[in-house]
Design a protein around this motif. Sequence first.
Motif, PDB file in Angstrom:
ATOM      1  N   LEU A   2     -10.163   5.492  35.706  1.00 15.52           N
ATOM      2  CA  LEU A   2      -8.545   5.510  35.683  1.00 15.52           C
ATOM      3  C   LEU A   2      -7.895   4.298  34.959  1.00 15.52           C
ATOM      4  O   LEU A   2      -7.231   4.725  34.253  1.00 15.52           O
ATOM      5  CB  LEU A   2      -8.133   5.341  37.215  1.00 15.52           C
ATOM      6  N   TYR A   3      -8.723   3.215  34.844  1.00 13.71           N
ATOM      7  CA  TYR A   3      -7.846   2.034  34.239  1.00 13.71           C
ATOM      8  C   TYR A   3      -8.482   1.684  33.012  1.00 13.71           C
ATOM      9  O   TYR A   3      -8.101   0.816  32.398  1.00 13.71           O
ATOM     10  CB  TYR A   3      -8.037   0.893  35.138  1.00 13.71           C
ATOM     11  N   GLY A   4      -9.759   2.419  32.525  1.00 19.34           N
ATOM     12  CA  GLY A   4     -10.500   2.122  31.486  1.00 19.34           C
ATOM     13  C   GLY A   4      -9.604   2.430  30.254  1.00 19.34           C
ATOM     14  O   GLY A   4      -8.565   3.038  30.262  1.00 19.34           O
ATOM     15  N   HIS A   5     -10.098   1.993  29.094  1.00 17.98           N
ATOM     16  CA  HIS A   5      -9.478   2.068  27.573  1.00 17.98           C
ATOM     17  C   HIS A   5      -9.948   3.297  26.856  1.00 17.98           C
ATOM     18  O   HIS A   5      -9.699   3.475  25.586  1.00 17.98           O
ATOM     19  CB  HIS A   5     -10.010   0.862  26.751  1.00 17.98           C
TER      20      HIS A   5
ATOM     21  N   VAL B 247       1.960   1.920  36.723  1.00 15.41           N
ATOM     22  CA  VAL B 247       2.943   1.344  36.138  1.00 15.41           C
ATOM     23  C   VAL B 247       2.425   0.551  34.689  1.00 15.41           C
ATOM     24  O   VAL B 247       2.675   0.927  33.470  1.00 15.41           O
ATOM     25  CB  VAL B 247       3.928   0.291  36.770  1.00 15.41           C
ATOM     26  N   THR B 248       1.309  -0.218  34.934  1.00 13.85           N
ATOM     27  CA  THR B 248       0.648  -0.964  33.831  1.00 13.85           C
ATOM     28  C   THR B 248       0.037   0.009  32.981  1.00 13.85           C
ATOM     29  O   THR B 248       0.168  -0.046  31.780  1.00 13.85           O
ATOM     30  CB  THR B 248      -0.490  -1.771  34.494  1.00 13.85           C
TER      31      THR B 248
ATOM     32  N   TYR C 104       8.478   9.169  35.779  1.00 15.13           N
ATOM     33  CA  TYR C 104       7.928   8.844  36.826  1.00 15.13           C
ATOM     34  C   TYR C 104       7.536   7.486  36.788  1.00 15.13           C
ATOM     35  O   TYR C 104       7.607   6.796  37.959  1.00 15.13           O
ATOM     36  CB  TYR C 104       6.450   9.362  36.864  1.00 15.13           C
ATOM     37  N   GLY C 105       7.458   6.703  35.847  1.00 11.12           N
ATOM     38  CA  GLY C 105       7.215   5.362  35.889  1.00 11.12           C
ATOM     39  C   GLY C 105       8.469   4.596  36.342  1.00 11.12           C
ATOM     40  O   GLY C 105       8.255   3.451  36.932  1.00 11.12           O
TER      41      GLY C 105
ATOM     42  N   GLU D 204       5.207   0.693  22.051  1.00  4.63           N
ATOM     43  CA  GLU D 204       4.420   0.112  23.194  1.00  4.63           C
ATOM     44  C   GLU D 204       5.068  -1.220  23.412  1.00  4.63           C
ATOM     45  O   GLU D 204       5.544  -1.883  22.723  1.00  4.63           O
ATOM     46  CB  GLU D 204       2.947   0.216  22.935  1.00  4.63           C
ATOM     47  N   LEU D 205       4.773  -1.673  24.841  1.00  2.53           N
ATOM     48  CA  LEU D 205       5.389  -2.856  25.105  1.00  2.53           C
ATOM     49  C   LEU D 205       4.239  -3.498  26.019  1.00  2.53           C
ATOM     50  O   LEU D 205       3.460  -2.694  26.946  1.00  2.53           O
ATOM     51  CB  LEU D 205       6.476  -2.982  25.876  1.00  2.53           C
ATOM     52  N   GLU D 206       3.775  -4.622  25.879  1.00  4.20           N
ATOM     53  CA  GLU D 206       2.821  -5.317  26.546  1.00  4.20           C
ATOM     54  C   GLU D 206       3.410  -5.545  28.108  1.00  4.20           C
ATOM     55  O   GLU D 206       4.552  -5.883  28.242  1.00  4.20           O
ATOM     56  CB  GLU D 206       2.518  -6.738  26.269  1.00  4.20           C
TER      57      GLU D 206
END
Length: 387
Positions: free
Chosen positions: A257-260, A330-331, A345-346, A383-385
């Motif tokens: 889920l969190y991978g690149h 969110v991240t 949704y975010g 994109e935003l960090e």
Amino acid sequence: MKSFNKTQYYLRFSLLLAILVGLSMNIGLFAQNRKVDLKENLPFEEVLKMAKAQDKYIFLDFGSLTCKPCLYIKKFVLTLDSVADFINARFVSVDYNQGAEKDRLRKLYNVVGEPVLLILDQDGNFMHRMAGRVEGNELMERFRQGLDLQNNLVALEKQYNSGVRDKDLILKYLKTLQQAGEVGRMNKVYHEYTSGSLENLKKPEYFDVFYAYNDDVGSEEVLYMTENWQEFGKLFGSGKIDSKINKLFSLHSLKYLYGHTNPKEDPTFGKILNFLQKSQHPRASEWLCYLVPAQYKYEDWPRMAQEVDNIYKYNLLKGKAGVSFKDMMVTQFVMYCHDPEALVYGVKWCKELSEEADEKAKQNYQNTIKTFEERISKGKPEELEWH
């Protein structure tokens, strides 16, 4: 009252100064760590001559001048007194970090990767291999094994090739191959030993090997154990079985889920997703909370957002786990999502998280909401960090 004698005064002062200097030098000598006498990039013929002349074994250290694990071993492990004394008494030691001789010896001894440490006899015959970063106690243990003619890598391989298949040998051989960095050979030995009916896993001689050396969550053995977790729990202890299953599935669920990268690029993803959708394991629903949304990552962000929202709609993740999950989503959307429909949704998640967040976190969520809203209005957001 005695008269002051300059000559005697200077003599005494000089003597006292000499004693103090001597003491400080001795203290420095005792405080300084000894180190392995590691010569560099010598012609191997010279190394062989030295070993025979000194009646010692040969220790070769293959690394490079920029390899951090290699430098760690040299700086913090080979400078330990116990390690240095042990190796210096028994070995002619050479560090091969560059040059033609290093390249030649790497091919001769099939050295792949770095750091790799080899133990050879006086004639240059291979005895034992060690790979990767290691601490002092581990290194001493491996060196002692390397000198044990009944238990070093060559001896264990000889026993295995002669047909010995008892569990103790297999476990020792697999551990030694793992420490040697011989992953391909280790996997081959494991599969040769555990091949056959999955029912064999219920026998201690097979289960112990499987438990120690199979971390492939998509393997038939892991899925079989997970499917029959209650029976395996009765045989080998429920805590032990739960620990193995939870570690593997939790780790991979988070990774997907969190991978690149797109999870669907990994064949194991689909395998464990299908398995868990049919599984009766008590934590299957929890892991599916990660895997089901993950299947849409990078391909269908609105569908992914809907699946995440369903997790909260049906209250599948509760408490801190639920809050952490929503925050991580969110991240993920900040980092990767460019779809205005999904970003709605975010915005909703940020508002929900803000309700019980501290002031600093609230400000972060507010900033992220602004970012999402700007992206939504533009259609192709930048994109935003995430901070």
